[in-house]
Every structure is written in C-alpha cells, then in structure tokens.
Design a protein around this motif. Structure first.
Motif, short mmCIF file in Angstrom:
data_model
loop_
_atom_site.label_atom_id
_atom_site.label_comp_id
_atom_site.label_asym_id
_atom_site.label_seq_id
_atom_site.Cartn_x
_atom_site.Cartn_y
_atom_site.Cartn_z
N GLU A 55 42.82 38.93 35.69
CA GLU A 55 41.51 38.59 35.11
C GLU A 55 41.57 38.51 33.59
O GLU A 55 40.96 37.63 33.00
CB GLU A 55 40.48 39.64 35.56
CG GLU A 55 39.08 39.36 35.09
CD GLU A 55 38.44 38.16 35.77
OE1 GLU A 55 37.53 37.57 35.16
OE2 GLU A 55 38.84 37.80 36.89
N TYR A 88 43.15 35.27 32.46
CA TYR A 88 42.22 34.18 32.74
C TYR A 88 41.12 34.12 31.69
O TYR A 88 40.81 33.05 31.16
CB TYR A 88 41.63 34.36 34.14
CG TYR A 88 40.64 33.31 34.54
CD1 TYR A 88 41.04 32.00 34.80
CD2 TYR A 88 39.28 33.61 34.65
CE1 TYR A 88 40.13 31.02 35.16
CE2 TYR A 88 38.36 32.64 35.00
CZ TYR A 88 38.79 31.35 35.26
OH TYR A 88 37.88 30.39 35.61
N GLN A 89 40.53 35.26 31.35
CA GLN A 89 39.47 35.29 30.35
C GLN A 89 40.00 34.92 28.97
O GLN A 89 39.30 34.26 28.19
CB GLN A 89 38.80 36.67 30.32
CG GLN A 89 38.01 37.00 31.56
CD GLN A 89 36.90 36.01 31.83
OE1 GLN A 89 36.36 35.40 30.94
NE2 GLN A 89 36.57 35.85 33.10
N LEU A 127 40.19 31.16 28.89
CA LEU A 127 38.86 30.58 28.72
C LEU A 127 38.40 30.71 27.27
O LEU A 127 37.83 29.77 26.70
CB LEU A 127 37.85 31.27 29.64
CG LEU A 127 37.90 30.95 31.12
CD1 LEU A 127 36.86 31.78 31.87
CD2 LEU A 127 37.69 29.49 31.39
N CYS A 132 32.75 28.72 28.43
CA CYS A 132 31.85 29.81 28.80
C CYS A 132 32.32 30.44 30.11
O CYS A 132 32.61 29.75 31.09
CB CYS A 132 30.43 29.27 28.94
SG CYS A 132 29.23 30.49 29.50
N SER A 133 32.37 31.77 30.15
CA SER A 133 32.81 32.47 31.36
C SER A 133 31.72 32.54 32.43
O SER A 133 31.97 32.99 33.54
CB SER A 133 33.29 33.88 31.02
OG SER A 133 32.22 34.67 30.57
N TYR A 193 30.95 27.80 32.60
CA TYR A 193 32.18 27.02 32.47
C TYR A 193 32.02 25.72 31.68
O TYR A 193 32.77 24.78 31.87
CB TYR A 193 32.82 26.75 33.84
CG TYR A 193 33.22 28.01 34.53
CD1 TYR A 193 34.31 28.75 34.10
CD2 TYR A 193 32.47 28.51 35.59
CE1 TYR A 193 34.66 29.93 34.73
CE2 TYR A 193 32.81 29.69 36.22
CZ TYR A 193 33.91 30.40 35.78
OH TYR A 193 34.25 31.57 36.38
N ASN A 224 29.15 39.02 32.93
CA ASN A 224 30.52 38.63 33.21
C ASN A 224 31.44 39.22 32.15
O ASN A 224 30.99 39.72 31.14
CB ASN A 224 30.63 37.09 33.22
CG ASN A 224 31.79 36.58 34.03
OD1 ASN A 224 32.65 37.34 34.44
ND2 ASN A 224 31.82 35.28 34.26
N GLY A 235 34.28 38.53 29.25
CA GLY A 235 34.68 37.44 28.37
C GLY A 235 33.56 36.98 27.46
O GLY A 235 32.67 37.74 27.11
N THR A 236 33.62 35.70 27.08
CA THR A 236 32.65 35.13 26.16
C THR A 236 31.78 34.10 26.86
O THR A 236 32.17 33.55 27.88
CB THR A 236 33.33 34.47 24.95
OG1 THR A 236 34.25 33.49 25.43
CG2 THR A 236 34.07 35.48 24.10
N CYS A 237 30.61 33.85 26.27
CA CYS A 237 29.70 32.87 26.86
C CYS A 237 29.09 32.00 25.78
O CYS A 237 29.15 32.32 24.59
CB CYS A 237 28.61 33.56 27.68
SG CYS A 237 27.46 34.56 26.72
#
Length: 66
Positions: A7, A10-11, A14, A20-21, A24, A38, A40-42
């Motif tokens: 994970e 993957y993050q 991204l 955006c996590s 997308y 979630n 990660g970042t958005c």
C-alpha cells in the motif's frame, strides 16, 4: 505475471504522479492529506469530503466522551 506492491509503494506512486487517492483524478499543486477517508493525498474537491469526515469524527468523539 502480476507484480504485487504494498500500500505504501502504491500511495507513493500516486503522490508522485499527482493522482488523487480518493477519486483517481489528476490534481495540480501540492494536494491534501486524505485521512480519515483514505491513505495518501487527495485533490481539492475531495478535500471537502475529508474535512466533513473530520468534523463528523470530532462530533462523535464528543458524544462518546473519550
């Protein structure tokens, strides 16, 4: 053969691609912390949902009185 990634990797991918996590879609500038929805970042649009989730979690904590 499918390569399995964890994970965190993957993050990171991204975030480097500025995707955006949550939705997308690609975003510009820095991005925002996607927690608690979630990891990660958005993007800025999804950040509105994140802020609402944070406010709701604070309301719940006050009701439960941690």
């Amino acid at each position: 053969m499918i390569k399995e990634i964890n994970e965190k990797e993957y993050q990171n991918k991204l975030a480097k691609a500025k995707i955006c996590s949550i939705c997308y879609r690609k975003y510009k500038k820095q991005g925002n912390n996607a927690s608690p929805i979630n990891i990660g970042t958005c993007c800025n649009e999804c950040d509105n949902l994140v802020i609402i989730a944070r406010i709701n979690s604070l309301k719940t904590k006050k009701l439960i009185k941690f």
